[in-house]
Write an enzyme that holds these catalytic residues in place. Structure first.
Site, PDB file in Angstrom:
ATOM      1  CB  CYS A 134      -6.087  -1.417   4.251  1.00  0.00           C
ATOM      2  SG  CYS A 134      -5.850  -2.341   5.776  1.00  0.00           S
ATOM      3  CB  CYS A 137      -3.743  -4.406   4.363  1.00  0.00           C
ATOM      4  SG  CYS A 137      -5.390  -4.206   5.011  1.00  0.00           S
ATOM      5  CG  ASP A 138      -1.765  -2.854   1.195  1.00  0.00           C
ATOM      6  OD1 ASP A 138      -1.615  -4.082   1.292  1.00  0.00           O
ATOM      7  OD2 ASP A 138      -2.714  -2.332   0.594  1.00  0.00           O
TER       8      ASP A 138
END
Ligand code: NDP
Length: 310
Positions: A134, A137-138
């Site tokens: 992701c 997300c990261d």
């Protein structure tokens, strides 16, 4: 046998949020927590984009907060794997581990989706230490660094473009000699000077001391001009698709070709009255915790309305 007004299957942001709303509506929900407590979110290292946490939050902590919030209003948690459902009857039957049976007036399916991985041993070794599925997300953790994105579809192109806005350099590792993504996404990638597309490359293994520092690739595997190549990278992002965890419901719920549960417009209503779907199991597009949480809220409100009308 247990009789409940509202049974929630899944312990990610959608399931816990549904439980908060259902318990506050006095539905006395039972939430079945499967093998991955906290859901997909717990595969990331830190959550920085969920509203309300200005300093970010460790994912297990966030899921524990959500769980405690649901518990505070009386949600009952049951640990186990749902092995069978029967949605042809009312109340609906849900069997856990082939033994415990629940009869539920309403069911909220929040079983999530799982990112596909290549299946490499080293992928497992570095999961959460340079391997991610992701970028939203990261990606932030790789600012000014070099990363690779695997895949040639729309998700891969989107993730590569997103990462190019943060990173020094982005490799795309594409197994075919072309991108499968839509024309506009392809163009965006090919026009971006920070993105280098490695066509006809496959990943053999990831390398590094405790975290990802490189990847061994192979170009045109099995062809006369096959070549090995090593790239130095700090992050390795999988974007080769997701599969929703919905096989269990295949006999009852309408699903699309990919297996995502089909809901009625932007409501969580499925084709079976009293069964609602929330979160990534019904969302092929956004796949964000905050979106899943919102759909969990909607599912609980719909379940409440359904039960009141019974
Ligand atoms: P896709 O299935 O479209 O693409 C998956 C990509 O991963 C393909 O390039 C595929 O390669 C590659 N791949 C699969 N398995 C492997 C493997 N084992 N090793 C290496 N590469 C592999 O998935 P997406 O998640 O990209 O998209 C899913 C759906 O969502 C699509 O319909 C897409 O259009 C849509 N979508 C739309 C967006 C938008 O419109 N903005 C954004 C994101 C997704 P190969 O081509 O060789 O099969």
């Amino acid at each position: 046998m247990n009789k409940v007004k509202c049974l929630i299957i899944g312990s990610g942001p959608a399931g816990y949020t549904a439980a908060i709303y259902a318990s506050r509506a006095n539905l006395h929900p039972v939430l079945i927590e499967g093998p991955q407590l906290g859901g997909q979110l717990t595969t990331t290292t830190e959550v920085e984009n969920f509203p309300g946490y200005p300093d970010g939050i460790e994912p297990f902590q966030m899921m524990d907060d959500l769980r405690r919030q649901a518990g505070r209003f009386g949600t009952q948690f049951v640990s186990g794997i749902v092995t069978k459902v029967d949605f042809s009857v009312s109340p609906k039957r849900v069997i856990i581990e082939d033994t415990d049976e629940y009869l539920a007036d309403s069911v909220i399916v929040a079983t999530g989706a799982s990112a596909k991985y290549l299946g490499l041993e080293s992928e497992r070794t570095y999961r959460g230490h340079g391997v991610s599925a992701c970028a939203t997300c990261d990606g932030f953790f790789y600012r000014k660094k070099t990363v690779a994105v695997v895949g040639g579809g729309d998700t891969a192109c989107e993730e590569a473009s997103y990462l190019a806005g943060l990173c020094e350099k982005v490799y795309m590792i594409v197994r075919k000699p072309y991108l499968r993504a839509s024309e506009i996404m392809q163009q965006r990638v090919l026009d971006n000077p920070k993105i280098e597309v490695l066509f006809e490359h496959n990943t053999l293994q990831l390398t590094g001391d405790g975290k990802v520092q490189g990847a061994d690739l192979i170009f045109r595997k099995g062809e006369p001009d096959e070549q090995s190549r090593h790239i130095d990278i700090d992050g390795f992002f999988l974007a080769i698709g997701h599969h929703p965890n919905t096989e269990l419901f295949a006999d009852y719920l309408n699903r699309d070709a990919e297996g995502y549960i089909i809901v009625d417009g932007d409501s969580p209503r499925t084709n079976i009255p009293g069964v609602f779907a929330a979160g990534d199991c019904a969302d092929p597009h956004y796949r964000q915790a905050v979106v899943a949480a919102a759909s969990g809220c909607k599912a609980a409100m719909e379940a409440d309305k359904y039960i009141k009308n019974l």
